[in-house]
Design an enzyme around this catalytic site. Structure first.
Site, PDB file in Angstrom:
ATOM      1  N   ASP A 121      -4.010   3.939   2.501  1.00 31.90           N
ATOM      2  CA  ASP A 121      -5.447   3.746   2.740  1.00 31.90           C
ATOM      3  C   ASP A 121      -5.782   2.297   3.098  1.00 31.90           C
ATOM      4  OD1 ASP A 121      -5.088   2.474   0.339  1.00 31.90           O
ATOM      5  OD2 ASP A 121      -6.591   3.622  -0.776  1.00 31.90           O
TER       6      ASP A 121
ATOM      7  N   ASP B  78      -8.546 -13.721 -18.426  1.00 32.91           N
ATOM      8  CA  ASP B  78      -9.476 -14.272 -17.436  1.00 32.91           C
ATOM      9  C   ASP B  78     -10.547 -15.109 -18.137  1.00 32.91           C
ATOM     10  OD1 ASP B  78     -10.327 -14.046 -14.543  1.00 32.91           O
ATOM     11  OD2 ASP B  78     -12.164 -13.327 -15.496  1.00 32.91           O
TER      12      ASP B  78
ATOM     13  N   ASP C 267      -1.673  -0.846  -3.926  1.00 34.55           N
ATOM     14  CA  ASP C 267      -1.881  -0.004  -5.113  1.00 34.55           C
ATOM     15  C   ASP C 267      -0.637  -0.036  -6.013  1.00 34.55           C
ATOM     16  OD1 ASP C 267      -0.082   1.606  -3.677  1.00 34.55           O
ATOM     17  OD2 ASP C 267      -1.723   2.687  -2.710  1.00 34.55           O
TER      18      ASP C 267
ATOM     19  N   ASP D  74       0.851  -1.189   0.000  1.00 33.19           N
ATOM     20  CA  ASP D  74       0.000   0.000   0.000  1.00 33.19           C
ATOM     21  C   ASP D  74       0.885   1.237   0.000  1.00 33.19           C
ATOM     22  OD1 ASP D  74      -1.749   2.058   0.583  1.00 33.19           O
ATOM     23  OD2 ASP D  74      -2.165   1.386   2.639  1.00 33.19           O
TER      24      ASP D  74
ATOM     25  N   ASN E 230      -0.165   4.513  -0.593  1.00 34.33           N
ATOM     26  CA  ASN E 230      -0.761   5.787  -0.175  1.00 34.33           C
ATOM     27  C   ASN E 230      -1.419   5.750   1.207  1.00 34.33           C
ATOM     28  OD1 ASN E 230      -3.102   4.407  -0.614  1.00 34.33           O
ATOM     29  ND2 ASN E 230      -3.995   5.864  -2.067  1.00 34.33           N
TER      30      ASN E 230
ATOM     31  N   GLU F 103      -6.168 -18.253 -18.713  1.00 27.80           N
ATOM     32  CA  GLU F 103      -6.724 -18.847 -17.500  1.00 27.80           C
ATOM     33  C   GLU F 103      -7.897 -19.676 -18.003  1.00 27.80           C
ATOM     34  OE1 GLU F 103      -9.445 -18.580 -13.710  1.00 27.80           O
ATOM     35  OE2 GLU F 103      -9.828 -17.501 -15.541  1.00 27.80           O
TER      36      GLU F 103
HETATM   37  C1  NOJ Z   1     -10.958 -15.946 -12.451  1.00 29.31           C
HETATM   38  C2  NOJ Z   1     -10.319 -15.000 -11.501  1.00 29.31           C
HETATM   39  O1  NOJ Z   1      -9.033 -15.482 -11.179  1.00 29.31           O
HETATM   40  C3  NOJ Z   1     -11.220 -14.898 -10.296  1.00 29.31           C
HETATM   41  O2  NOJ Z   1     -10.605 -14.213  -9.232  1.00 29.31           O
HETATM   42  C4  NOJ Z   1     -12.498 -14.244 -10.725  1.00 29.31           C
HETATM   43  O3  NOJ Z   1     -13.413 -14.264  -9.647  1.00 29.31           O
HETATM   44  C5  NOJ Z   1     -13.132 -14.975 -11.914  1.00 29.31           C
HETATM   45  N1  NOJ Z   1     -12.178 -15.346 -12.913  1.00 29.31           N
HETATM   46  C6  NOJ Z   1     -14.193 -14.139 -12.555  1.00 29.31           C
HETATM   47  O4  NOJ Z   1     -13.629 -13.082 -13.265  1.00 29.31           O
END
Ligand code: NOJ
Length: 539
Positions: free
Chosen positions: A37, A214, A41, A33, A35, A273
């Site tokens: 908060d 993702d 970041d 972190d 800043n 992923e």
């Molecule tokens: C895979 C990501 O690693 C996870 O953290 C997320 O909740 C889901 N995809 C949905 O985007």
């Protein structure tokens, strides 16, 4: 000795950086972190680049830092071309990319194409426009079943639990494979393709070296959105065959993205992923004209057992090799219980995690390190109730991911959060356990026998050793419950996954590094329980 064959093109491309890169996952919210908060970041990451360079990794992957209501902590993106104020500004992102490059580190950013946030301007427009309007066509809106449309359009379930459909005020339903705040995009729509091509170019122009994609297996759904036919469908890391994952059509998207990546210099990469039912299906994501890497969740989910690991290693190398791609190896990430805990927790879990690190880093291909595994952090299982906010847990109690997302401890003095935030700040978005002072970076730095010391030594050796990284693996005979393999004729790795000491008749060579010191008596070697050792062997 059995050799694992490589696709011929693997050899031609053996110098490519991504084929054996060690990539460090920064979960931005919990790394540092800058800043004050209480939330990590980009400024915080910038301040720790020296640490990452000294650790010896090649690249860092930053989890989403884009404007977001944070219903899924940034995986609900409201604007793909900016930075959420909680993480900094676009200027911070630019500075971070440039600084990372100056430190010799590549930068990979997340792209989230399966869904947007429900606060994305497209979704707001879709809601406002009403049924039948073109604005709805970028998402998956349908009428419901039942006499009055009161039932969801099909039986699909959200990964976070409950139905994958939410009904809006005008009576239609929209699909969300994850939280209701994450409506799925309709990749049949050309504007969706154009938008994401543009988003990729935006970040490539800023200098990023690649993308972690993702839900790379989710964008295309089976025509007609057919029922699955049963309840209890997939979880976060699942291998089931369902009409909303791993449809053949996703590969066209990845091919188009590969063309964009290839149109830039410097070998920019795409990392899938993707959860696929088999290693063969997973390998399709990394065919030569698709993405460069895919996370190997089959490796991650293998229990601590030598036979199981041998099978998954063989399968991974074989299937990736068939398409000329490097295998990847990953033990933890921000979606799963940390592996120290999965492997038994406490001293046992730590011992096994040390051995697993040496196993993973000795295998051919690219390896992923999830922030904090180099410190031996366990899962935090007793977070106070009021802090728990993971949408997965809120919908499906008992399955939350908060415990692997606790901020990193950096300093060995004072109070929690131990240097995660600037001096004088005692709050962090998830509390750091008091006992993590001894696991902090400062507590471990300079101690060769610490987990951090082990990772640093292993990465240094891996970088310098001609036979580590990309290449072949040859299995050597070894007693039951152990794994033994050589790399390129000058390196060997022995792993004892049993609870007992294991004797080996002849030392394979000179010990290089050990997770838990092998006892060598003349030519006799005794491997401690749950340990791994690296050896220099004569050619
Ligand atoms: C895979 C990501 O690693 C996870 O953290 C997320 O909740 C889901 N995809 C949905 O985007």
């Amino acid at each position: 000795m059995t050799e694992v064959a490589l696709h011929p093109s693997a050899r031609e491309t053996a110098t490519r950086w991504w084929r054996d890169a060690v990539i460090y996952q920064v979960y931005v919210r919990s790394f540092a972190d800058g800043n004050g908060d209480g939330v990590g970041d980009l400024l915080g990451v910038r301040g720790r680049l020296r640490y990452l360079a000294d650790l010896g990794v090649d690249a860092i992957w930053l989890t989403p830092f884009y404007p977001s209501p944070m219903a899924d902590f940034g995986y609900d993106v409201a604007d793909h071309r900016d930075v959420d104020p909680i993480f900094g500004s676009l200027a911070d992102a630019r500075a971070l990319i440039d600084d990372a490059h100056r430190h010799g580190l590549k930068i990979i950013v997340d792209v989230v194409p399966n869904h947007t946030s429900d606060a994305h301007p497209w979704f707001l427009a879709a809601l406002a426009a009403g049924p039948g309007a073109p604005e709805r066509e970028r998402y998956i809106f349908r009428d419901g079943r039942g006499a009055a449309g009161e039932l969801p359009p099909n039986d699909w379930e959200s990964i976070f639990g409950g139905p994958a459909w939410t009904r809006v005020a005008d009576g239609q339903w929209y699909l969300h494979l994850f939280a209701p705040q994450q409506p799925d995009l309709d990749w049949e729509h050309p504007e969706v393709h154009e938008e994401f091509a543009d988003v990729l170019r935006f970040w490539l122009d800023l200098g990023v070296d690649g993308f972690r994609i993702d839900v790379a297996h989710g964008m295309v759904k089976a025509p007609g959105l057919p029922d699955v036919g049963h309840a209890g469908q997939v979880r976060m890391i699942g291998a089931d065959v369902v009409p909303y994952f791993d449809q053949d059509g996703v590969h066209e998207i990845h091919r188009a993205w590969r063309r964009i990546l290839d149109s830039y210099d410097g070998e920019r990469i795409g990392v899938a992923e993707a959860w696929a039912p088999t290693p063969e299906r997973l390998a399709r994501y990394v065919r030569p004209d698709e993405l460069h890497q895919a996370f190997n969740f089959h490796f991650l989910t293998t229990p601590w057992d030598a036979a199981g690991f041998r099978t998954v290693i063989d399968e991974s190398l074989r299937t990736a090799g068939l398409v000329g791609a490097p295998s990847t190896w990953v033990l933890s990430n921000h979606d799963v219980k940390r592996h120290v805990t999965r492997y038994g927790g406490g001293e046992l879990g730590l011992r096994r995690a040390r051995a697993a690190a040496l196993l993973m880093l000795a295998l051919p291909g690219s390896a992923y390190i999830y922030q904090g595994e180099e410190l031996g952090l366990p899962e935090v299982l007793d977070l106070p109730e009021e802090y728990l906010r993971d949408p997965q847990r809120l919908r499906d109690p008992g399955s939350g991911r908060d415990g692997c997302r606790v901020p990193l401890p950096w300093t060995a003095t004072g109070e929690p959060p131990y240097g995660f935030a600037p001096p004088g700040i005692h709050e962090s978005w998830l509390p750091v356990p008091a006992e993590w002072r001894d696991l902090s970076v400062e507590a471990q730095l300079g101690k060769e026998t610490s987990m951090l010391g082990l990772y640093r030594s292993a990465l240094e050796i891996r970088r310098a050793h001609p036979d580590l990284g990309d290449g072949r693996l040859g299995w050597l005979d070894s007693p039951p419950g152990t794994l033994a393999f050589s790399r390129g004729g000058s390196f060997a790795c022995l792993v004892n996954m049993t609870h007992d000491w294991v004797e080996i008749d002849a030392a394979p060579g000179e010990p290089l590094l050990a997770s838990d010191g092998p006892a060598v008596h003349g030519d006799q070697v005794r491997l401690p329980p749950d340990s791994a050792t690296w050896w220099n062997i004569g050619r």
